[in-house]
Design an enzyme around this catalytic site. Structure first.
Site, mmCIF file in Angstrom:
data_model
loop_
_atom_site.group_PDB
_atom_site.id
_atom_site.type_symbol
_atom_site.label_atom_id
_atom_site.label_comp_id
_atom_site.label_asym_id
_atom_site.label_seq_id
_atom_site.Cartn_x
_atom_site.Cartn_y
_atom_site.Cartn_z
ATOM 1 N N CYS A 112 -1.441 9.275 1.766
ATOM 2 C CA CYS A 112 -1.156 8.725 0.444
ATOM 3 C C CYS A 112 -2.288 8.946 -0.539
ATOM 4 O O CYS A 112 -2.062 9.086 -1.742
ATOM 5 C CB CYS A 112 -0.842 7.228 0.553
ATOM 6 S SG CYS A 112 -2.180 6.265 1.312
ATOM 7 N N GLU A 153 0.869 -1.172 0.000
ATOM 8 C CA GLU A 153 0.000 0.000 0.000
ATOM 9 C C GLU A 153 0.908 1.224 0.000
ATOM 10 O O GLU A 153 1.479 1.589 1.016
ATOM 11 C CB GLU A 153 -0.903 -0.013 1.243
ATOM 12 C CG GLU A 153 -1.920 -1.147 1.262
ATOM 13 C CD GLU A 153 -2.979 -1.001 0.186
ATOM 14 O OE1 GLU A 153 -3.226 0.137 -0.272
ATOM 15 O OE2 GLU A 153 -3.577 -2.028 -0.198
#
Length: 481
Positions: free
Chosen positions: A248, A210
């Site tokens: 993110c 991720e």
């Protein structure tokens, strides 16, 4: 690491015992995790404030609340998730049956990041528990207060022979990666992800990464004042209001048509003090930069002469308090670091396009992002963004909501990562679907065995087309090859 190896051996023995495969064990651990989140809420608030300056409302919205929701969702769906699924077999295999049986992978390693130290630690943990694994959680050392809370509370609430927290710096992470795992789940930077993958390759360990990248927001000209007002709130929240841009899936930069750029800039300038106060530093509604190293990294992006010249709002910094003001930049050089590296901070470049459709080509010239955001009512533009770009997700007229939805998988593509989790997708990430087939001795396909001849070849030709009538006719000699 000898102590660590002993811990891993305890975990392996626990898994071998079969205890974690039982629904009762999985359900009890999820309930205890829910209790942890409720009873240690104040400790979590304090740790997030200490490490990142997060206001408790932001902390609950982005970490505690989403985790409570996720645990409850897993508890509700657990029985169904664990159930086997029937699969069809061709008539040629009659009598027979087949099913897909989910089984835990075994010993898993979860390495989490510092920006959502509870969220990205416990969200994959929920999936790993629901799937029946044993696990090690390695929290980020860059959020030490949060790491300490995890290390102290998890052994108290969860099964310490099946779930362990190992704290430490980069060297501890490297030594953990040298061990043999059945799955590694990593959240963090691309640079560290390369190290994780290299270590995993030694044992052919499956990995979920991720990561992040530069997530763009395409802003089409909005007509009504209502649309503009809502859009500004969602844009500012998706950039400055979520861990001060250290996320993110947050907006990294904006793409807008030149003719609408000036109006957009004025709207954002007007909206920032409404959301964060005239002095955001004193409002406590914005998080702080995690440490001095990251502060200086972001400041260096801003200090490039041509970049500094493009600042149209904000730009002030306070190193002692690790604070950077919400900053707008208009058309900074596209070759500058601020436009080639993930910003991960409260700097918002706004790039102007001759035509809004040009944004698609601009995005495609860069690595695939974790998310693309687009504020538009133009259905044709929406179709083009969906069909002509590649990203982990596409969200129209909002930001980051895909992260909070249990029914949607969260993950990237290409350099923004691979693998996915949240809800049932977390369970699947930490499971293997084992194929189980049952056959009877009653019937058999006689031509599947040697010795070979042309007659059997012809039977295979029609057999793989499931042309059962031709099989019968050829076998009876009523049809020639």
């Amino acid at each position: 690491m000898s102590e660590c190896e002993k811990d891993l051996e305890v975990l392996r023995e626990t898994f071998k015992s079969g205890k974690t495969r039982e629904e009762s064990w999985r359900r009890s651990q999820l309930k205890n995790l829910l209790r942890l989140l409720e009873e240690k809420e104040d400790d979590i608030f304090k740790a997030l404030k200490q490490d990142l300056g997060k206001h408790q409302v932001e902390a609950y919205r982005d970490e505690i609340g989403t985790l409570v929701k996720s645990v409850n969702y897993a508890l509700d769906g657990l029985k169904q998730w664990m159930s086997s699924k029937k699969a069809k077999l061709p008539i040629a295999a009659f009598p027979s049956s087949a099913e897909l049986v989910p089984e835990p992978l075994g010993l898993v390693l979860i390495i989490s990041s510092w920006n959502f130290p509870f969220g990205v630690s416990l969200e994959p943990l929920i999936g790993a528990i629901a799937a029946g694994n044993v696990m090690v959680l390695k929290p980020s050392e860059l959020a030490p207060a949060c790491s300490s809370v995890l290390a102290k509370t998890i052994p108290t609430y969860l099964d310490s022979k099946a779930i362990k927290v190992i704290e430490g710096d980069y060297s501890v992470g490297q030594k953990l990666l040298q061990q043999k795992w059945d799955k590694i789940f990593f959240t963090g930077s691309t640079k560290v992800a390369q190290i994780v993958m290299a270590a995993a390759a030694k044992h052919l360990t499956p990995v979920t990464l991720e990561l992040g990248g530069k997530c763009p927001a395409i802003i089409d000209s909005l007509s009504s004042s209502w649309d503009k007002n809502i859009a500004m709130k969602r844009i500012l929240s998706g950039k400055f209001g979520t861990c001060a841009g250290q996320v993110c899936a947050g907006i990294d930069y904006i793409l807008v048509k030149k003719t609408f750029a000036n109006e957009l800039v004025q709207m954002i300038k007007f909206a920032i003090p409404k959301m964060f106060g005239e002095n955001p530093k004193e409002s406590h509604s914005m998080s702080r930069i995690v440490n001095k190293t990251h502060f200086l990294r972001i400041k260096n992006l801003l200090d490039e002469p041509m970049v500094k010249a493009s600042i149209i709002y904000g730009g002030s910094t306070d190193e002692d308090n690790l604070y950077i003001e919400p900053t707008l930049l208009l058309d900074p050089p596209v070759q500058a670091a601020i436009m080639t590296e993930e910003i991960f901070g409260p700097l918002l470049p706004i790039l102007t396009m001759d035509n809004i459709e040009d944004s698609i080509e601009f995005i495609n010239a860069k690595p695939k992002p974790l998310a693309i955001y687009a504020f538009t009512k133009d259905e044709e533009l929406r179709r083009k963004i969906i069909s002509r770009t590649s990203s982990g997700s596409v969200v129209f007229n909002d930001t980051i909501i895909q992260y909070a939805a249990d029914t949607l998988p969260f993950g990237g593509v290409g350099q923004s990562g691979f693998g996915r989790y949240h809800g049932k997708f977390s369970f699947d990430t930490f499971s293997h679907e084992k194929v189980v087939v049952r056959r009877s001795f009653l019937t058999d396909i006689w031509f599947r065995y040697p010795p070979w001849n042309d007659h059997k070849l012809q039977l295979f030709r029609v057999g793989f087309r499931y042309d059962y009538l031709s099989i019968v006719l050829i076998t009876l000699g009523l049809k020639k090859a």
